[in-house]
Design a protein around this motif. Structure first.
Motif, PDB file in Angstrom:
ATOM      1  N   ALA A 130       0.108   0.598  -9.744  1.00 22.68           N
ATOM      2  CA  ALA A 130       0.657   1.644  -8.946  1.00 22.68           C
ATOM      3  C   ALA A 130      -0.137   2.940  -9.140  1.00 22.68           C
ATOM      4  CB  ALA A 130       2.124   1.910  -9.631  1.00 22.68           C
ATOM      5  N   ARG A 131      -0.880   2.820 -10.436  1.00 23.05           N
ATOM      6  CA  ARG A 131      -1.884   4.052 -10.404  1.00 23.05           C
ATOM      7  C   ARG A 131      -3.095   4.136  -9.940  1.00 23.05           C
ATOM      8  NH1 ARG A 131       0.564   3.490 -15.731  1.00 23.05           N
ATOM      9  NH2 ARG A 131      -1.191   2.333 -16.451  1.00 23.05           N
ATOM     10  N   ARG A 132      -3.397   3.058  -9.605  1.00 25.84           N
ATOM     11  CA  ARG A 132      -4.859   2.513  -9.096  1.00 25.84           C
ATOM     12  C   ARG A 132      -4.772   2.577  -7.604  1.00 25.84           C
ATOM     13  NH1 ARG A 132      -8.594   0.458 -12.539  1.00 25.84           N
ATOM     14  NH2 ARG A 132     -10.324   0.893 -10.962  1.00 25.84           N
ATOM     15  N   LEU A 133      -3.624   2.254  -7.033  1.00 20.77           N
ATOM     16  CA  LEU A 133      -3.508   2.072  -5.469  1.00 20.77           C
ATOM     17  C   LEU A 133      -3.946   3.415  -4.976  1.00 20.77           C
ATOM     18  CD1 LEU A 133      -0.128   0.254  -5.270  1.00 20.77           C
ATOM     19  CD2 LEU A 133      -2.403  -0.707  -4.309  1.00 20.77           C
ATOM     20  N   THR A 134      -4.903   3.477  -3.894  1.00 24.11           N
ATOM     21  CA  THR A 134      -5.268   4.578  -3.402  1.00 24.11           C
ATOM     22  C   THR A 134      -4.222   5.422  -2.551  1.00 24.11           C
ATOM     23  OG1 THR A 134      -7.459   3.820  -3.491  1.00 24.11           O
ATOM     24  CG2 THR A 134      -7.115   5.643  -1.985  1.00 24.11           C
ATOM     25  N   ARG A 135      -3.722   4.580  -1.652  1.00 22.19           N
ATOM     26  CA  ARG A 135      -2.762   5.031  -0.817  1.00 22.19           C
ATOM     27  C   ARG A 135      -1.346   5.219  -1.439  1.00 22.19           C
ATOM     28  NH1 ARG A 135      -3.336   5.368   4.843  1.00 22.19           N
ATOM     29  NH2 ARG A 135      -1.132   4.783   5.121  1.00 22.19           N
ATOM     30  N   SER A 136      -0.469   6.209  -1.388  1.00 19.69           N
ATOM     31  CA  SER A 136       0.611   6.227  -1.911  1.00 19.69           C
ATOM     32  C   SER A 136       1.793   5.500  -1.211  1.00 19.69           C
ATOM     33  CB  SER A 136       1.119   7.873  -2.129  1.00 19.69           C
ATOM     34  OG  SER A 136       1.193   8.237  -0.756  1.00 19.69           O
TER      35      SER A 136
END
Length: 324
Positions: A130-136
């Motif tokens: 969840a923290r590493r995903l670039t697109r929210s």
């Protein structure tokens, strides 16, 4: 005054591939060097390809894993820089195991994506992902996956109910109704079911013994090298005499832990779906087709089944195949 045509929709599909390690839910995330981002394995549909088939293919290309699809997850829709809309379909998925070897026989080889396209594939705990995903926006299907896991709705098998493909009209057929064959359109519909059934890991093929049903599942049975099981209870005549046999067979298939398909006739579908509804969450039961003809020729309904201490529970359903 002429109206301006709507921008084209770019269809794409992918999956959140999950596993549990040391009681921790993990997902596979890919890194795209061109965009310098971390995202889910996904990609655009090839011409004539369904979202289901594309999801399986794209995951294989980008991660190197053959997967079997599970419950559908929330998709994403957003505007591209050229004004078109991109729509991404997502499913939960697991890496194929031994029991899925049969279904994998129906899939063509898939080449790996180049390192210029995908240079890293990482398993991450869901919190890290969840923290590493670039697109929210990519966190929406992840949140749904985590919720399903916590509620015991993520680890499922598929029971697929298919209506046979388009058949010769009764008025134009002089032989016994049980011998009425598929039309050329019906034969194409039967071939189109092969990648769909493979994507959901189908390893057990049940059918009405009537010709049009057998011909509908035969392409898949041949592709995986497995004979179909012909069960009289799924024919129109047997159902009319004893519909309870269909109800009992559906319940038996729900208890069976593998992925399977049963092909039958329009008049039988209502009874089959009532049996599914009896084992479904209330919100899911409301999504089951409830009006005749239930499914169009060549369509299938996928029931995702979780096993609970009190018995099997249908936790999600979806319909695929030719549209009306």
């Amino acid at each position: 005054m002429s109206s301006t045509p709507s921008p084209a929709v770019v269809e794409a599909a992918g999956a959140l591939v999950w596993r549990v390690r040391l009681r921790r839910l993990q997902v596979a995330v890919v890194h795209r060097p061109r965009y310098r981002d971390w995202s889910w394995p996904k990609g655009k549909l090839d011409p004539g390809e369904t979202p289901v088939a594309a999801a399986v293919r794209e995951v294989a290309e980008e991660t190197g894993h053959d997967v079997v699809l599970g419950i559908p997850l929330p998709g994403l829709e957003y505007r591209l820089s050229d004004g078109r809309t991109k729509r991404v379909h997502y499913w939960a998925a697991q890496v194929a195991g031994r029991r899925d070897a049969v279904a994998l026989r129906a899939r063509p080889p898939v080449p790996r994506a180049s390192r210029s396209e995908i240079d890293r594939v990482r398993w991450m705990d869901v919190g890290t992902a969840a923290r590493r995903l670039t697109r929210s926006a990519d966190r929406a299907p992840l949140a749904a996956l985590v919720t399903a896991y916590r509620k015991g709705r993520l680890d499922t098998h598929a029971l697929v109910v298919a209506r046979h493909g388009s058949a010769r009209k009764r008025s134009a057929w002089k032989g016994p109704d049980a011998d009425r064959p598929l039309t050329s359109d019906g034969a194409r519909q039967a071939e189109a079911l092969v990648p769909l059934l493979s994507a959901f890991g189908v390893a057990h093929v049940v059918t009405s013994p009537w010709r049009r049903c057998v011909e509908t599942v035969r392409p898949y049975a041949r592709a995986v090298g497995m004979p179909e099981q012909r069960v009289e209870a799924w024919s129109e005549d047997a159902h009319e005499e004893a519909p309870g046999l269909v109800t009992g067979h559906v319940d038996a298939l729900l208890h069976w832990p593998g992925d399977g398909v049963v092909c039958t006739h329009r008049p039988v579908l209502g009874t089959a779906f009532e049996a599914l509804a009896a084992r479904a969450r209330k919100a899911v039961a409301a999504q089951l087709p409830s009006e005749d003809p239930y499914l169009q020729p060549g369509q299938l309904l996928v029931a995702h089944v979780a096993h609970r201490p009190k018995g099997p529970r249908v936790v999600a359903v979806e319909v695929h195949g030719p549209k009306a």
